[in-house]
Design an enzyme around this catalytic site. Structure first.
Site, mmCIF file in Angstrom:
data_model
loop_
_atom_site.group_PDB
_atom_site.id
_atom_site.type_symbol
_atom_site.label_atom_id
_atom_site.label_comp_id
_atom_site.label_asym_id
_atom_site.label_seq_id
_atom_site.Cartn_x
_atom_site.Cartn_y
_atom_site.Cartn_z
ATOM 1 N N LYS A 194 0.854 -1.187 0.000
ATOM 2 C CA LYS A 194 0.000 0.000 0.000
ATOM 3 C C LYS A 194 0.889 1.235 0.000
ATOM 4 O O LYS A 194 1.669 1.453 0.932
ATOM 5 C CB LYS A 194 -0.900 -0.003 1.236
ATOM 6 C CG LYS A 194 -1.747 1.257 1.362
ATOM 7 C CD LYS A 194 -2.713 1.157 2.521
ATOM 8 C CE LYS A 194 -3.499 2.444 2.660
ATOM 9 N NZ LYS A 194 -4.435 2.393 3.780
ATOM 10 N N ARG A 204 -10.649 9.911 1.657
ATOM 11 C CA ARG A 204 -10.482 10.541 2.977
ATOM 12 C C ARG A 204 -11.641 11.481 3.272
ATOM 13 O O ARG A 204 -11.998 11.680 4.426
ATOM 14 C CB ARG A 204 -9.130 11.227 3.069
ATOM 15 C CG ARG A 204 -8.020 10.174 3.100
ATOM 16 C CD ARG A 204 -6.642 10.754 3.200
ATOM 17 N NE ARG A 204 -5.644 9.702 3.044
ATOM 18 C CZ ARG A 204 -4.359 9.922 2.879
ATOM 19 N NH1 ARG A 204 -3.894 11.159 2.857
ATOM 20 N NH2 ARG A 204 -3.513 8.911 2.746
ATOM 21 N N LYS A 247 -2.127 -1.675 -3.880
ATOM 22 C CA LYS A 247 -3.006 -0.504 -3.809
ATOM 23 C C LYS A 247 -2.196 0.778 -3.900
ATOM 24 O O LYS A 247 -1.203 0.886 -3.174
ATOM 25 C CB LYS A 247 -3.745 -0.553 -2.479
ATOM 26 C CG LYS A 247 -4.612 0.631 -2.193
ATOM 27 C CD LYS A 247 -5.121 0.559 -0.793
ATOM 28 C CE LYS A 247 -5.892 1.823 -0.535
ATOM 29 N NZ LYS A 247 -6.230 2.010 0.831
HETATM 30 C C1 PBG Z 1 -7.301 3.382 5.620
HETATM 31 C C2 PBG Z 1 -7.584 3.265 4.162
HETATM 32 C C3 PBG Z 1 -7.417 4.213 3.122
HETATM 33 C C4 PBG Z 1 -7.934 3.622 1.968
HETATM 34 C C5 PBG Z 1 -8.358 2.344 2.311
HETATM 35 N N1 PBG Z 1 -8.116 2.133 3.667
HETATM 36 C C6 PBG Z 1 -6.933 5.608 3.140
HETATM 37 C C7 PBG Z 1 -5.584 5.973 3.559
HETATM 38 O O1 PBG Z 1 -4.699 5.136 3.761
HETATM 39 O O2 PBG Z 1 -5.393 7.175 3.710
HETATM 40 C C8 PBG Z 1 -8.009 4.262 0.602
HETATM 41 C C9 PBG Z 1 -9.066 3.722 -0.305
HETATM 42 C C10 PBG Z 1 -9.395 4.559 -1.480
HETATM 43 O O3 PBG Z 1 -8.781 5.612 -1.757
HETATM 44 O O4 PBG Z 1 -10.332 4.168 -2.200
HETATM 45 N N2 PBG Z 1 -5.983 3.445 6.005
#
Ligand code: PBG
Length: 327
Positions: A194, A204, A247
């Site tokens: 990620k 967010r 991701k």
């Molecule tokens: C939580 C999380 C995030 C996303 C999924 N789980 C945001 C982040 O890490 O700031 C992003 C998913 C998306 O943008 O569709 N940590």
């Protein structure tokens, strides 16, 4: 060599193209994200993500009955008053996500319910773990909380828990926590690679989870680093992950393809909020054909090596495919 060899011979008709097709996208490949809010009869549109809403648990039964993808990824979006420094509301057995899991499972026992395990939506500062006095995100305190959060989701009936906090050792801590509670059959889908991406912007807003200071670069992967991403993902495999994830999806297909070659685990790709918004907004301006662009994005993510795709387009893609509009 030309003229004996002509690549166009197998592209001459739809039948020939179909027979030579290497990758097929099906509804069964897709996972629909879902944002759950407290309260009753709440259905809130998300301005940055046209077509996506936040729902309260009482609406989930009807929502689940209409859902075509075989799986859902649940995010809890608590009210601001429920947040604190450690995200303690995330650990509750009767919390937002456990309640949502129970509602989904009672409406649709066949539905694969996956839950996001991360504290950022539950902490006042919006970081993915507690923050120390010196302003650092405390890794080892975070993983204990994440293990308890995952156990609460699993005890409510989640099939899969998906830790997304990018804390070191989180998969191991969660596996141990689940096993210790007798939740041996709950699988872990790790957000293994990620990245600290700008493409999470719309999410967010959807999850009210933006950090109130700093950013997530001290825990999420550096955008520039492929080797580091592979190493981090393979560590999650060693820690006991059942699934890996990459991701975002489209800007990181090189990482996905390489991880596919390095691991025997199934791999999911997350087509994230910013990737969704790019297609939606371009289509709204008449710049892209939405259906063709979204289907192409999904097919390419599969071609690069994804077994499953998490996408805000999941339901829509299933409808397109069912109506024979997949070509
Ligand atoms: C939580 C999380 C995030 C996303 C999924 N789980 C945001 C982040 O890490 O700031 C992003 C998913 C998306 O943008 O569709 N940590």
């Amino acid at each position: 060599m030309f003229p004996e060899t002509r690549m166009r011979r197998l592209r001459r008709s739809e039948g020939l193209r179909r027979l030579a097709r290497e990758t097929v996208l099906t509804c069964g490949d897709l996972i629909q994200p879902l944002f759950v809010v407290p309260g009753d009869a709440r259905e809130e549109p998300i301005a940055s993500m046209p077509g996506v809403t936040r729902l309260s648990a009482d609406l989930l039964e009807a929502w689940a009955r209409d859902l075509k993808p075989p799986a859902v990824l649940v995010f809890g979006v608590p009210n601001e008053e429920a947040k604190d420094g450690t995200g303690s509301a995330a650990l509750r057995a009767d919390g937002l996500v456990p309640e949502a899991v129970r509602a989904l499972k009672s409406a649709r026992p066949d539905l694969v319910v996956i839950t996001d395990v991360c504290l950022c939506g539950y902490t006042t500062h919006g970081h993915c773990g507690p923050v120390t006095e010196s302003g650092e995100v405390d890794n080892d305190a975070a993983i204990e909380l994440l293990a308890r959060m995952a156990a609460a989701h699993a005890a409510a009936g989640a099939d899969v828990v998906a830790p997304s906090a990018m804390m070191d050792g989180q998969v191991q801590a969660i596996r141990e926590g689940l096993d210790c509670e007798g939740l041996r059959n709950t699988a872990i889908m790790s957000y293994a690679a990620k990245f600290a991406s700008a493409f999470y912007g719309p999410f967010r807003e959807a999850a009210h989870s933006a950090p109130s200071f700093g950013d997530r670069r001290s825990y999420q992967l550096p955008v520039a680093n492929r080797r580091e991403a592979l190493r981090d993902a393979l560590l999650d495999e060693d820690e006991g992950a059942d699934w890996l994830m990459v991701k975002p999806a489209m800007p990181y297909l090189d990482v996905l393809a390489e991880l596919r070659a390095e691991s025997l685990l199934p791999i999911a790709a997350y087509h994230v909020s910013g990737e969704y918004a790019m297609i939606k907004y371009a289509a709204a301006q008449g710049v892209l054909d939405e259906r063709k662009a979204a289907l192409e994005a999904m097919l390419c993510i599969k071609r690069a090596g994804a077994d499953a795709i998490i996408t805000y387009y999941a339901q829509q893609v299933c409808e397109w495919l069912r109506n024979g509009e997949g070509g």
